[in-house]
Write a protein that holds these residues in place. Structure first.
Motif, PDB file in Angstrom:
ATOM      1  N   TYR A 175       0.996  -1.348  -0.360  1.00  0.00           N
ATOM      2  CA  TYR A 175       0.011   0.083  -0.329  1.00  0.00           C
ATOM      3  C   TYR A 175       0.833   0.936   0.159  1.00  0.00           C
ATOM      4  O   TYR A 175       1.621   1.145   1.201  1.00  0.00           O
ATOM      5  CB  TYR A 175      -0.885   0.016   1.173  1.00  0.00           C
ATOM      6  N   VAL A 176       0.592   2.029  -1.046  1.00  0.00           N
ATOM      7  CA  VAL A 176       1.266   3.077  -1.231  1.00  0.00           C
ATOM      8  C   VAL A 176       0.573   4.804  -1.362  1.00  0.00           C
ATOM      9  O   VAL A 176      -0.347   4.692  -1.380  1.00  0.00           O
ATOM     10  CB  VAL A 176       2.615   3.130  -2.404  1.00  0.00           C
ATOM     11  N   CYS A 177       1.095   5.805  -0.375  1.00  0.00           N
ATOM     12  CA  CYS A 177       0.658   6.424  -0.287  1.00  0.00           C
ATOM     13  C   CYS A 177       1.181   7.457  -1.107  1.00  0.00           C
ATOM     14  O   CYS A 177       2.146   7.841  -1.757  1.00  0.00           O
ATOM     15  CB  CYS A 177       1.488   7.493   1.066  1.00  0.00           C
ATOM     16  N   GLN A 178      -1.343   7.908  -1.705  1.00  0.00           N
ATOM     17  CA  GLN A 178      -0.888   9.200  -2.942  1.00  0.00           C
ATOM     18  C   GLN A 178      -0.490  10.238  -2.674  1.00  0.00           C
ATOM     19  O   GLN A 178       0.221  10.956  -3.735  1.00  0.00           O
ATOM     20  CB  GLN A 178      -1.601   8.866  -3.263  1.00  0.00           C
ATOM     21  N   GLN A 179       0.575  10.074  -1.573  1.00  0.00           N
ATOM     22  CA  GLN A 179       0.553  12.244  -1.125  1.00  0.00           C
ATOM     23  C   GLN A 179       2.787  11.845  -0.768  1.00  0.00           C
ATOM     24  O   GLN A 179       2.526  12.822  -1.639  1.00  0.00           O
ATOM     25  CB  GLN A 179       0.364  12.720  -0.019  1.00  0.00           C
ATOM     26  N   CYS A 180       3.138  11.614  -0.920  1.00  0.00           N
ATOM     27  CA  CYS A 180       4.583  10.868  -0.091  1.00  0.00           C
ATOM     28  C   CYS A 180       4.978  10.213  -0.777  1.00  0.00           C
ATOM     29  O   CYS A 180       6.206   9.830  -0.556  1.00  0.00           O
ATOM     30  CB  CYS A 180       4.670  10.822   1.369  1.00  0.00           C
TER      31      CYS A 180
END
Length: 459
Positions: free
Chosen positions: A8-13
Motif C-alpha cells: 500500500y503506497v501513499c499517494q501523497q508522499c
C-alpha cells in the motif's frame, strides 16, 4: 501457487506499507493509501542484501576543479531570467500550472526558437496529444520552425531509447503523469510510476548532458500532483501563475540549483502565443485618472528584480458580529496582526471594521516590505483621503510599532525613480546614502505613528 505480494503506497508522499491504514504515518494524510502490486525485483529478492560493490573514491572539496557551466539560451529573456541564465546541460526542470495556462504553448515557442540554432537539437515528447494536434498549435502560433522533431509516446523506456538515438540538447516531456515504465505493473500516474519514470529520465539527463523539461499536472490546491519526492529529484521547479480573467502569466522559480529562488518572468497571452513583458512594473499599476483612497504603491522584491505593485485596501463598517479580514495576494493572519499593531501604536482602531486587502494583478507578496503600504492604504480608505500623489512606500512593521528596514532598499528606490515616482516613505535605516544619486525625495520614518501622520498629510 504463491500469491503475489501486495503493498500500500501513499499517494501523497510515496511511503509504502505492508497493510492498509486510514492514515499515512509519514505525512499524516488520511485515506491516501492505495493498493499496488509489489515490484518484481522486490518480490524476487526475498529480502537478501545486494552483492557488495567496489567502494567509491572520496574527494577533497578544495581539490575539486571548478568548471564553468555553459548555458543554452531559450530565446526568451524572461524565461532565461527564471532559469538563471538558460538551460544547464544535464539539468532537469519541472514546470507545473493550471490546465490551459500556457505551459505547452511556452515550451513549444522555446523549442522553435532553439531549433533555429544550428548547434541545438530538440525533441518534443507528447503523451497527451497526437502529433497532428501539436502541428495545429504550432501553425496557429505561427512558429517559424515547423521541422520540430515530435514523438508521441508514453513508455519511458521507449522515450529514453529514442533520445539516445536522436541525441537532442533539449528534451521536453508533456507530461510526466502520462508516462509509465514496463518494470512496474501499476497504472500511469501512480506514485511508483511517477518516481520510476522521473528517475530514468534524470539518470539519462545526467549521463548524456541533455537538458530535460518535465510538464506536471497540478492539484486543486495548486501544487504539482504526485509525491513531493518528484520535486526533490529535479534541479529546478517552476510554477505558472495567473489571475482568473487576466491575460498576464507569471513563471516563478520555487527551486533552482543553478539560479536564484523566487525569480519570476512575466508574459502576456496573445493570439500568437506568449509575449514577454519587458516592463512588468507598468502593467501592475492601475491607471487611476485621479488619486483614490485605499491605494498605495510599493516596491516588492521578486527574486533579484524590484517590481512596483499596487496594494489596495477597503475598510467598511462590519455588518455582523465578527469583522472580516479578507486578503488576495498576501497573508490573512499577518493582516490581522498588523491591524492590532495599528490600533496599539498607530492610534487607528479597526476592531469594528471589515478590512479587505488586494495585490493588483493577481501577484503575491510573501516578504514583509508590504506591511507599511498595506496599513497606510487601510488608513487612507478609513479616512476617505488618498495618500500623497506619486509616492512609493515600503517597510516592515514590528509588533512594537517600529518600522524595520528591508533588503536592497536602494535598488527599490531606483526602480521607483525610474517609473517616475517623486517621493518615498521608507524606514530610516533604508535612507539612501548621498552618494547613491537616487533622484527621489525620501521621507524616513522610525515609528508607525510617524507614517500614519504622513498618510494624513501631517508633516
Amino acid at each position: 501457487m504463491a500469491r503475489d505480494r501486495k503493498q500500500y503506497v501513499c499517494q501523497q508522499c510515496g511511503a509504502r506499507y505492508p497493510q492498509w491504514a486510514g492514515q499515512c504515518m509519514d505525512c499524516g494524510a488520511w485515506n491516501s493509501l492505495a493498493e499496488q502490486a509489489a515490484p518484481a525485483a522486490a518480490r524476487s529478492s526475498g529480502g537478501r542484501a545486494p552483492a557488495a560493490t567496489m567502494a567509491p573514491s572520496v574527494q577533497i572539496l578544495s581539490q575539486v576543479a571548478e568548471e564553468a557551466v555553459p548555458r543554452a539560451s531559450t530565446g526568451m529573456r524572461e524565461f532565461d531570467r527564471v532559469l538563471g541564465g538558460g538551460f544547464v546541460p544535464g539539468g532537469v526542470v519541472l514546470i507545473g500550472g493550471d490546465p490551459g495556462i500556457g505551459k505547452s504553448t511556452l515550451l513549444l515557442q522555446v523549442l522553435a526558437a532553439m531549433q533555429g540554432d544550428a548547434a541545438a537539437t530538440t525533441l518534443y515528447v507528447t503523451g497527451e496529444e497526437s502529433p497532428s494536434q501539436v502541428a495545429l498549435r504550432a501553425h496557429r502560433l505561427g512558429l517559424p520552425q515547423m521541422d520540430l522533431p515530435v514523438l508521441a509516446e508514453t513508455g519511458v523506456e521507449a522515450i529514453v531509447a529514442a533520445a539516445e538515438g536522436a541525441r537532442p540538447k533539449l528534451l521536453v516531456v508533456d507530461s510526466i503523469q502520462t508516462l509509465h515504465s514496463e518494470a512496474l505493473e501499476s497504472a500511469a500516474g501512480s506514485v511508483s510510476q511517477l518516481r520510476e519514470s522521473a528517475s530514468q529520465l534524470v539518470r539519462y539527463a545526467k549521463a548524456s548532458g541533455c537538458a530535460i523539461v518535465l510538464v506536471g499536472h497540478v492539484t486543486k490546491e495548486g501544487a504539482i500532483a504526485g509525491p513531493r519526492v518528484l520535486e526533490h529529484m529535479v534541479d529546478t521547479v517552476l510554477y505558472f501563475e495567473h489571475d482568473a480573467g487576466s491575460r498576464f502569466r507569471v513563471v516563478r522559480a520555487v527551486k533552482n540549483r543553478f539560479g536564484a529562488v523566487n525569480e519570476l518572468g512575466v508574459f502576456a497571452m496573445e493570439d500568437s502565443g506568449l509575449r514577454e513583458v519587458s516592463n512588468p512594473s507598468a502593467i501592475f499599476l492601475s491607471g487611476h485618472g485621479e488619486p483614490v483612497a485605499g491605494s498605495a504603491i510599493t516596491v516588492a522584491l521578486q527574486g533579484s528584480r524590484p517590481m512596483l505593485l499596487e496594494v489596495q485596501a477597503l475598510v467598511d463598517a462590519a455588518q455582523g458580529g465578527n469583522p472580516r479580514r479578507v486578503t488576495q495576494g498576501t497573508d490573512a493572519s499577518r493582516l490581522a496582526m498588523l491591524i492590532a499593531v495599528l490600533n496599539r501604536h498607530g492610534g487607528v482602531a479597526l476592531a469594528d471594521q471589515d478590512v479587505f486587502a488586494n495585490i493588483v494583478g493577481g501577484m503575491r507578496i510573501t516578504e514583509t516590505s508590504a506591511d507599511l503600504p498595506l496599513l497606510l492604504a487601510a488608513v487612507s480608505s478609513l479616512r476617505g483621503r488618498p495618500l500623497p500623489e506619486a509616492t512609493v512606500i515600503f517597510g516592515e512593521v514590528g509588533l512594537a510599532g517600529e518600522i524595520r528596514p528591508v533588503q536592497q532598499g536602494e535598488e527599490r528606490l531606483r526602480e521607483a525613480a525610474k517609473q517616475g515616482f517623486k517621493q518615498a516613505i521608507v524606514p530610516t535605516a533604508n535612507k539612501p546614502r548621498k552618494s547613491a544619486g537616487i533622484d527621489i525625495a525620501v521621507k524616513p520614518v522610525k515609528r508607525l505613528a510617524e507614517a500614519v501622520a504622513l498618510a494624513r498629510g501631517e508633516d
